[in-house]
Design a protein around this motif. Sequence first.
Motif, PDB file in Angstrom:
ATOM      1  N   THR A   4     -59.732 -42.357 -56.364  1.00 37.21           N
ATOM      2  CA  THR A   4     -60.169 -42.621 -54.995  1.00 37.21           C
ATOM      3  C   THR A   4     -61.368 -41.764 -54.624  1.00 37.21           C
ATOM      4  O   THR A   4     -62.165 -42.126 -53.786  1.00 37.21           O
ATOM      5  N   VAL A   7     -64.396 -43.555 -55.157  1.00 32.80           N
ATOM      6  CA  VAL A   7     -64.510 -44.603 -54.148  1.00 32.80           C
ATOM      7  C   VAL A   7     -65.070 -44.025 -52.850  1.00 32.80           C
ATOM      8  O   VAL A   7     -65.984 -44.562 -52.251  1.00 32.80           O
ATOM      9  N   TYR A 136     -63.840 -50.119 -54.456  1.00 30.17           N
ATOM     10  CA  TYR A 136     -63.055 -49.977 -55.697  1.00 30.17           C
ATOM     11  C   TYR A 136     -63.672 -50.808 -56.810  1.00 30.17           C
ATOM     12  O   TYR A 136     -63.910 -50.320 -57.908  1.00 30.17           O
ATOM     13  N   THR A 139     -67.014 -49.691 -58.194  1.00 27.86           N
ATOM     14  CA  THR A 139     -66.997 -48.473 -59.009  1.00 27.86           C
ATOM     15  C   THR A 139     -66.184 -48.711 -60.284  1.00 27.86           C
ATOM     16  O   THR A 139     -65.728 -47.768 -60.933  1.00 27.86           O
ATOM     17  N   ALA A 449     -59.613 -47.591 -47.747  1.00 28.99           N
ATOM     18  CA  ALA A 449     -59.547 -47.275 -49.186  1.00 28.99           C
ATOM     19  C   ALA A 449     -58.402 -46.299 -49.460  1.00 28.99           C
ATOM     20  O   ALA A 449     -57.635 -46.464 -50.418  1.00 28.99           O
TER      21      ALA A 449
END
Length: 460
Positions: A4, A7, A136, A139, A449
Amino acid sequence: MSDTRGVVKYIEENKEEYLEALREFLSIPSVSTQSDRKKDVAAAAAFVARRLRAMGLKAMVHKTAKHPIVTAEYLKAEGKPTALVYGHFDVQPPEPLEKWTSPPFEPTVRAGKIYARGASDDKGQMFTHILAAEAYLKTGQELPINLKFLFEGEEEIGSPNLVPFIRQHKKDLAADYVVISDTAQFDRNLPAINYGLRGITGFEITLTGPNRDLHSGSYGGAIANPIHVLAEMVAKMHDKRGRVAVPGFYKDVLPLQAWERKAFKALGDGDPVVLKQTGSPNLYGEKGFSSYERKWARPTLEVNGIGGGYQGEGGKTVIPSTAFAKVTMRLVPNQDPKKIQKKFKKFVQDICPDTVRLTFEVSEQGAGAVLVNTDSEGMSAAKRAIKRGFGKEPVLVREGGSIPVVLAFKQILKCDSLLLGWGLLDDNIHSPNEKFSVRDFYRGIKTSALFMEELAASKS
Ligand code: BES
Ligand code: MN
Ligand code: MN
């Protein structure tokens, strides 16, 4: 577990493009109530579908009897929970245009806020969830949960085609939680999760007296004036204690629970807040309840518009032929819109004298109110995500406005909604100069996210 961090970094680095994309979205005048804007509502649907496709999803645009529905899904997180993100790309009419500082469909950033119709309600908010999922995928990662999207162009007209669509696509839309960002934070520095929404139903009452506008000298005093009759009827709709006078109106009302009254009190005194936000000289409402209780958990009746007779420049000595009133009610659990409609019709018929002819129309079938479970795994995941994204634990509140489809999610999909609002109460939704804080737009993307990560980590 997904990265994450990457992100969040990606989101940080793409802020400018996000704002540019939001500007484009907000430039589309997708007013669902105005028939000459049908193409624009379709253009907003196409914009959404295009963005979803560009991030690698197979988005579908479904035609309906009026405005289209957009769906997409990404289901690769085996064994993980499924979230259904809902939002609406239709907007309210922008009128009165002369009250806008910058034109409603020419998005303009001033002092960290983007001004445009739909900025907060709901384009800016719904877009955050698309951009979070996009981050997400861009990436090179899979989404940590299974995600479905459902966006409509008819929220502001009561979602008439979405409810049957949900019934038809019950299996495809199945989820553990619905996620909706179409509400407000409690305050500038205090995020909120809503656990309840009021329902709504609407009416139009028309009274007809003489068969044409008459000279008020020739006939005044000898026949009833429909405007006077209507004014008397409207005056009878509330009693002296500020309660709705329709017999049986409160019969099914779910009382506020003790814990709610306590929790609302803990939010501070809402009275000065309401005075400040509205500019009204004084408060009004049902005796025995605080402002928050009145707004969030008590049912109401409002005349939204009233008219008849001469409205132009100068005087005109007439007895008007007709008078009308547009009325809506905000309902609370467990009031049934259909039953309330019947009761109100009977009440209006009973108080209408025989000096006028009455036409009574249910103009908005509406929807019932809804409450969601406050201690689900999804609720905890949302709280953790908001704490990380906004830097503060959210408070639990209810909301006086309505999102008609939320009850259908509960009844048809048996699915609770998580109402994670990124807006502010002074965003001027439905008013001139609607705005959305650019910072909250970014925090919303980040929090969405983080929510996916938190939900993936929870046992479900
Ligand atoms: N987003 C609002 C609901 C809302 C209002 C949330 C105020 C938070 C604060 C929604 O778009 C809305 O305006 N709903 C309408 C529904 C109606 C037209 C059927 C409403 O509540 O009037
Ligand atoms: Mn909305
Ligand atoms: Mn709205």
